[in-house]
Design a protein around this motif. Structure first.
Motif, mmCIF file in Angstrom:
data_model
loop_
_atom_site.group_PDB
_atom_site.id
_atom_site.type_symbol
_atom_site.label_atom_id
_atom_site.label_comp_id
_atom_site.label_asym_id
_atom_site.label_seq_id
_atom_site.Cartn_x
_atom_site.Cartn_y
_atom_site.Cartn_z
ATOM 1 N N ASP A 180 15.877 -2.573 59.716
ATOM 2 C CA ASP A 180 14.963 -1.962 60.676
ATOM 3 C C ASP A 180 13.542 -1.870 60.113
ATOM 4 O OD1 ASP A 180 14.867 0.280 58.992
ATOM 5 O OD2 ASP A 180 15.935 1.590 60.375
ATOM 6 N N ALA A 181 12.638 -1.283 60.887
ATOM 7 C CA ALA A 181 11.225 -1.181 60.491
ATOM 8 C C ALA A 181 11.028 -0.319 59.243
ATOM 9 C CB ALA A 181 10.401 -0.623 61.648
ATOM 10 N N ASN A 182 12.004 0.550 58.939
ATOM 11 C CA ASN A 182 11.947 1.394 57.740
ATOM 12 C C ASN A 182 12.620 0.738 56.544
ATOM 13 O OD1 ASN A 182 10.631 3.554 59.111
ATOM 14 N ND2 ASN A 182 12.605 4.079 60.034
ATOM 15 N N LEU A 183 12.964 -0.552 56.680
ATOM 16 C CA LEU A 183 13.614 -1.336 55.622
ATOM 17 C C LEU A 183 14.969 -0.766 55.218
ATOM 18 C CD1 LEU A 183 10.495 -2.211 53.442
ATOM 19 C CD2 LEU A 183 11.524 -3.512 55.325
ATOM 20 N N LYS A 184 15.699 -0.270 56.208
ATOM 21 C CA LYS A 184 17.066 0.218 56.016
ATOM 22 C C LYS A 184 17.984 -0.606 56.914
ATOM 23 C CE LYS A 184 15.663 4.812 54.896
ATOM 24 N NZ LYS A 184 16.168 5.819 54.136
ATOM 25 N N TYR A 185 19.160 -0.954 56.355
ATOM 26 C CA TYR A 185 20.119 -1.683 57.174
ATOM 27 C C TYR A 185 20.799 -0.728 58.146
ATOM 28 C CZ TYR A 185 19.643 -6.118 54.826
ATOM 29 O OH TYR A 185 19.138 -7.308 54.369
ATOM 30 N N PRO A 202 18.482 -4.190 73.370
ATOM 31 C CA PRO A 202 17.146 -4.791 73.434
ATOM 32 C C PRO A 202 16.256 -4.392 72.261
ATOM 33 C CG PRO A 202 17.431 -3.140 75.167
ATOM 34 C CD PRO A 202 18.733 -3.248 74.440
ATOM 35 N N LEU A 203 15.369 -5.307 71.913
ATOM 36 C CA LEU A 203 14.328 -5.058 70.911
ATOM 37 C C LEU A 203 12.986 -5.074 71.645
ATOM 38 C CD1 LEU A 203 15.505 -7.452 68.065
ATOM 39 C CD2 LEU A 203 15.484 -4.957 67.991
ATOM 40 N N PRO A 204 12.551 -3.930 72.191
ATOM 41 C CA PRO A 204 11.305 -3.933 72.958
ATOM 42 C C PRO A 204 10.097 -4.335 72.115
ATOM 43 C CG PRO A 204 12.288 -1.726 72.915
ATOM 44 C CD PRO A 204 13.197 -2.639 72.159
ATOM 45 N N LEU A 205 10.130 -4.063 70.822
ATOM 46 C CA LEU A 205 9.087 -4.492 69.887
ATOM 47 C C LEU A 205 9.731 -5.344 68.799
ATOM 48 C CD1 LEU A 205 7.198 -1.094 69.568
ATOM 49 C CD2 LEU A 205 6.501 -3.089 70.899
ATOM 50 N N PRO A 206 10.074 -6.590 69.127
ATOM 51 C CA PRO A 206 10.799 -7.412 68.149
ATOM 52 C C PRO A 206 9.945 -7.710 66.919
ATOM 53 C CG PRO A 206 10.132 -8.739 70.026
ATOM 54 C CD PRO A 206 9.782 -7.316 70.350
ATOM 55 N N PRO A 207 10.572 -7.749 65.751
ATOM 56 C CA PRO A 207 9.833 -8.107 64.537
ATOM 57 C C PRO A 207 9.486 -9.595 64.541
ATOM 58 C CG PRO A 207 12.167 -7.946 64.071
ATOM 59 C CD PRO A 207 11.987 -7.519 65.502
ATOM 60 N N LEU A 208 8.528 -9.971 63.720
ATOM 61 C CA LEU A 208 8.196 -11.402 63.591
ATOM 62 C C LEU A 208 9.405 -12.183 63.113
ATOM 63 C CD1 LEU A 208 4.620 -11.233 62.046
ATOM 64 C CD2 LEU A 208 5.267 -11.731 64.412
ATOM 65 N N ALA A 209 10.175 -11.568 62.197
ATOM 66 C CA ALA A 209 11.426 -12.156 61.715
ATOM 67 C C ALA A 209 12.440 -11.029 61.587
ATOM 68 C CB ALA A 209 11.225 -12.847 60.375
ATOM 69 N N LEU A 210 13.658 -11.295 61.995
ATOM 70 C CA LEU A 210 14.734 -10.315 61.894
ATOM 71 C C LEU A 210 15.585 -10.646 60.679
ATOM 72 C CD1 LEU A 210 16.434 -7.998 63.285
ATOM 73 C CD2 LEU A 210 17.883 -9.874 64.100
ATOM 74 N N ARG A 211 15.784 -9.660 59.802
ATOM 75 C CA ARG A 211 16.702 -9.816 58.670
ATOM 76 C C ARG A 211 18.071 -9.365 59.141
ATOM 77 N NH1 ARG A 211 17.090 -12.958 54.307
ATOM 78 N NH2 ARG A 211 18.424 -12.059 52.725
ATOM 79 N N LEU A 212 19.039 -10.274 59.115
ATOM 80 C CA LEU A 212 20.397 -10.010 59.592
ATOM 81 C C LEU A 212 21.361 -10.099 58.430
ATOM 82 C CD1 LEU A 212 22.105 -9.622 62.212
ATOM 83 C CD2 LEU A 212 22.333 -12.112 62.265
ATOM 84 N N ARG A 213 22.345 -9.217 58.425
ATOM 85 C CA ARG A 213 23.382 -9.217 57.389
ATOM 86 C C ARG A 213 24.749 -9.147 58.062
ATOM 87 N NH1 ARG A 213 23.438 -4.444 53.118
ATOM 88 N NH2 ARG A 213 21.922 -5.770 52.062
#
Length: 178
Positions: free
Chosen positions: A133-138, A108-119
């Motif tokens: 993630d929120a820290n800009l790390k994959y 689960p993403l309890p605090l989902p981002p406005l947009a998710l970057r997926l790789r």
């Protein structure tokens, strides 16, 4: 790129694809639910090498199992999909790997981002699924086995298994062949 199960409503401009999913669409094979669905929307290109594929995903998820993400597909019995799936009112990071039968993992993403970057990366028979993630790390979500074949289809996918459809935006889709 071309569609498998083209949606009735979609548009593309510059670096963005917007899709309104059709109702009762999905990619799933047998496990637990004892049915096969292969009617989700998949906008793909063909690749015969290792690759890295990335996209930003944002959607108006509202119904159970509304989903959007990236997909790798050899055929209707061998594929991987990963992204956001809406379950019990919560956006979840989700991955399904199918070799005749589908499996499913989610967090689960309890605090989902406005947009998710997926790789999604393919290195020989290994598929690496990661998200920013929120820290800009994959962060690695899943490492999965996918057999090496001469060619696979790769691209964006979305579906609405239970609902009447929703709007999803795919931004900055990139495919890098390795």
């Amino acid at each position: 790129m071309q569609w498998l199960n083209e949606p009735a409503h979609w548009s593309s401009s510059h670096d963005r694809v917007i899709v309104t999913t059709s109702s009762k669409t999905d990619f799933w094979r047998i496990t637990h639910y004892d049915f096969i669905r292969d009617n989700g929307h998949f906008y793909f290109e063909r690749v015969s090498t290792d690759f890295v594929m990335e996209v930003d995903i944002s959607g108006s998820y509202r119904d159970l199992y509304d989903q959007a993400g990236l997909m790798i597909r050899a055929d209707e019995q061998h594929w991987v999909k990963a992204g956001i799936e809406y379950v019990d009112g919560v956006q979840n990071l989700s991955a399904v790997v199918t070799h005749n039968y589908s499996d499913w993992s989610m967090t689960p993403l309890p605090l989902p981002p406005l947009a998710l970057r997926l790789r999604v990366e393919r290195r020989q028979e290994a598929i690496h699924i990661s998200y920013l993630d929120a820290n800009l790390k994959y962060v690695l979500l899943r490492l999965a086995y996918f057999p090496i074949g001469p060619e696979v289809q790769v691209g964006i996918m979305c579906a609405s298994p239970e609902g009447n459809g929703f709007e999803v935006m795919f931004d900055r889709y990139r495919l890098t062949r390795l």
